[in-house]
Motif scaffolding. Structure first.
Motif, mmCIF file in Angstrom:
data_model
loop_
_atom_site.group_PDB
_atom_site.id
_atom_site.type_symbol
_atom_site.label_atom_id
_atom_site.label_comp_id
_atom_site.label_asym_id
_atom_site.label_seq_id
_atom_site.Cartn_x
_atom_site.Cartn_y
_atom_site.Cartn_z
ATOM 1 N N GLY A 1 -7.542 1.984 4.459
ATOM 2 C CA GLY A 1 -7.025 2.123 3.097
ATOM 3 C C GLY A 1 -5.796 1.269 2.855
ATOM 4 N N LEU A 2 -4.931 1.181 3.874
ATOM 5 C CA LEU A 2 -3.731 0.358 3.755
ATOM 6 C C LEU A 2 -4.100 -1.111 3.546
ATOM 7 C CD1 LEU A 2 -0.608 0.249 3.910
ATOM 8 C CD2 LEU A 2 -0.868 -0.042 6.394
ATOM 9 N N VAL A 3 -5.033 -1.616 4.358
ATOM 10 C CA VAL A 3 -5.440 -3.021 4.244
ATOM 11 C C VAL A 3 -6.186 -3.260 2.927
ATOM 12 C CG1 VAL A 3 -6.852 -4.870 5.248
ATOM 13 C CG2 VAL A 3 -5.466 -3.393 6.739
ATOM 14 N N VAL A 4 -7.103 -2.371 2.576
ATOM 15 C CA VAL A 4 -7.859 -2.544 1.324
ATOM 16 C C VAL A 4 -6.918 -2.484 0.120
ATOM 17 C CG1 VAL A 4 -9.609 -1.479 -0.169
ATOM 18 C CG2 VAL A 4 -10.070 -1.809 2.271
ATOM 19 N N ALA A 5 -5.994 -1.526 0.114
ATOM 20 C CA ALA A 5 -5.044 -1.433 -1.004
ATOM 21 C C ALA A 5 -4.190 -2.692 -1.090
ATOM 22 C CB ALA A 5 -4.168 -0.193 -0.853
ATOM 23 N N LEU B 1 2.969 0.983 0.559
ATOM 24 C CA LEU B 1 2.313 0.273 -0.541
ATOM 25 C C LEU B 1 3.188 0.257 -1.789
ATOM 26 C CD1 LEU B 1 -1.263 1.637 0.062
ATOM 27 C CD2 LEU B 1 -0.598 -0.783 0.174
ATOM 28 N N ARG B 2 3.804 1.384 -2.099
ATOM 29 C CA ARG B 2 4.642 1.462 -3.310
ATOM 30 C C ARG B 2 5.916 0.645 -3.150
ATOM 31 N NH1 ARG B 2 3.229 7.768 -4.312
ATOM 32 N NH2 ARG B 2 1.385 7.386 -5.617
ATOM 33 N N THR B 3 6.432 0.560 -1.937
ATOM 34 C CA THR B 3 7.626 -0.253 -1.663
ATOM 35 C C THR B 3 7.268 -1.734 -1.678
ATOM 36 O OG1 THR B 3 8.598 1.494 -0.311
ATOM 37 C CG2 THR B 3 9.419 -0.731 0.072
ATOM 38 N N GLY B 4 6.056 -2.045 -1.237
ATOM 39 C CA GLY B 4 5.615 -3.422 -1.044
ATOM 40 C C GLY B 4 5.651 -3.702 0.445
ATOM 41 N N LEU B 5 4.532 -4.180 1.003
ATOM 42 C CA LEU B 5 4.464 -4.370 2.456
ATOM 43 C C LEU B 5 5.463 -5.400 2.957
ATOM 44 C CD1 LEU B 5 0.694 -4.064 3.396
ATOM 45 C CD2 LEU B 5 2.494 -2.374 3.562
ATOM 46 N N SER B 6 5.717 -6.446 2.200
ATOM 47 C CA SER B 6 6.688 -7.452 2.640
ATOM 48 C C SER B 6 8.086 -6.838 2.732
ATOM 49 C CB SER B 6 6.702 -8.652 1.698
ATOM 50 O OG SER B 6 5.458 -9.317 1.762
ATOM 51 N N THR B 7 8.450 -6.014 1.750
ATOM 52 C CA THR B 7 9.751 -5.340 1.775
ATOM 53 C C THR B 7 9.801 -4.333 2.911
ATOM 54 O OG1 THR B 7 9.969 -5.623 -0.608
ATOM 55 C CG2 THR B 7 11.350 -3.922 0.414
ATOM 56 N N ALA B 8 8.736 -3.553 3.079
ATOM 57 C CA ALA B 8 8.687 -2.578 4.174
ATOM 58 C C ALA B 8 8.816 -3.282 5.520
ATOM 59 C CB ALA B 8 7.382 -1.779 4.112
ATOM 60 N N ARG B 9 8.184 -4.433 5.636
ATOM 61 C CA ARG B 9 8.261 -5.198 6.885
ATOM 62 C C ARG B 9 9.705 -5.623 7.158
ATOM 63 N NH1 ARG B 9 6.397 -11.319 7.915
ATOM 64 N NH2 ARG B 9 7.007 -11.394 10.086
ATOM 65 N N LEU B 10 10.389 -6.159 6.158
ATOM 66 C CA LEU B 10 11.778 -6.567 6.337
ATOM 67 C C LEU B 10 12.661 -5.376 6.729
ATOM 68 C CD1 LEU B 10 12.207 -9.035 3.343
ATOM 69 C CD2 LEU B 10 12.066 -9.603 5.774
ATOM 70 N N ALA C 1 0.029 -0.972 -6.776
ATOM 71 C CA ALA C 1 -0.217 -0.083 -5.633
ATOM 72 C C ALA C 1 -0.875 1.215 -6.105
ATOM 73 C CB ALA C 1 1.087 0.200 -4.893
ATOM 74 N N ASP C 2 -0.371 1.794 -7.185
ATOM 75 C CA ASP C 2 -0.934 3.063 -7.660
ATOM 76 C C ASP C 2 -2.368 2.907 -8.147
ATOM 77 O OD1 ASP C 2 1.167 4.840 -7.024
ATOM 78 O OD2 ASP C 2 2.285 4.203 -8.796
ATOM 79 N N GLU C 3 -2.667 1.787 -8.797
ATOM 80 C CA GLU C 3 -4.058 1.532 -9.215
ATOM 81 C C GLU C 3 -4.962 1.413 -7.989
ATOM 82 O OE1 GLU C 3 -3.193 -1.085 -13.278
ATOM 83 O OE2 GLU C 3 -3.424 -2.104 -11.357
ATOM 84 N N ALA C 4 -4.497 0.713 -6.970
ATOM 85 C CA ALA C 4 -5.292 0.532 -5.751
ATOM 86 C C ALA C 4 -5.538 1.862 -5.062
ATOM 87 C CB ALA C 4 -4.588 -0.446 -4.811
ATOM 88 N N ILE C 5 -4.505 2.673 -4.948
ATOM 89 C CA ILE C 5 -4.630 3.989 -4.295
ATOM 90 C C ILE C 5 -5.632 4.853 -5.059
ATOM 91 C CG2 ILE C 5 -3.380 6.124 -3.766
ATOM 92 C CD1 ILE C 5 -0.867 4.178 -3.365
ATOM 93 N N ARG C 6 -5.501 4.886 -6.363
ATOM 94 C CA ARG C 6 -6.404 5.696 -7.195
ATOM 95 C C ARG C 6 -7.852 5.232 -7.043
ATOM 96 N NH1 ARG C 6 -2.857 6.048 -10.891
ATOM 97 N NH2 ARG C 6 -3.332 4.052 -11.882
#
Length: 168
Positions: free
Chosen positions: A114-118, A153-162, A128-133
């Motif tokens: 789900g994480l990769v597909v979203a 997902l809501r934070t953004g993966l690039s931001t979460a990674r940093l 992110a919310d549209e993808a999750i839904r």
């Protein structure tokens, strides 16, 4: 490294994989068959690209099918693991642009896939919310029940990674 938390209250999916949008499928390694018993989901040549987030021997795909393997836990991810998720989403999106059929799979086909597909859907212009839904509607209400992944997902993966790399 543990890659799957035991959660007996989470039911197995009813199908081995589900189409989320045309050309992008999400699935797992086990599902509840017509008999009600767990069955193995074995990929043969139904897809052009298979991305596996938890590899179990004997579950395919067939030789000649492009196969990306990136085992990650169903829990907190470090910066390197998040970078891998971002790369998989890019590869899935690129394959879809080429008209290829993509399967992203993990154990049940709920959280890691789900994480990769979203992320793929976000990369293609959705929120992110549209993808999750959409994923919860097309795969299962149990999809993305890992709230940490929803937060990523809501934070953004690039931001979460940093943020993860700053704490390492």
């Amino acid at each position: 490294m543990r890659t799957r938390r035991k959660q007996p209250d989470v039911p197995a999916p009813d199908t081995p994989w589900s189409e989320i949008v045309p050309g992008l499928w999400m699935g797992g390694h086990e599902f509840k068959g017509l008999s009600g018993q767990l069955e193995f989901a074995v990929v043969r040549d139904e897809f052009d690209l298979v991305q596996t987030l938890l590899r179990l021997p004997g579950h395919g795909p067939d030789p000649g099918v492009e196969h990306h393997v990136w085992p990650i836990p169903d829990g907190p991810l470090d910066g390197t693991q998040l970078a891998g998720v971002i790369r998989l989403a890019r590869a899935a999106s690129d394959a879809m642009d080429e008209g290829r059929k993509v399967l992203v799979r993990c154990y049940s086909g709920y959280n890691r896939s789900g994480l990769v597909v979203a992320q793929t859907l976000v990369r293609r212009g959705g929120s992110a919310d549209e993808a999750i839904r959409l994923i919860r509607t097309r795969r299962s209400p149990w999809a993305l029940h890992n709230e940490l992944f929803v937060d990523y997902l809501r934070t953004g993966l690039s931001t979460a990674r940093l943020l993860e790399e700053l704490t390492e």
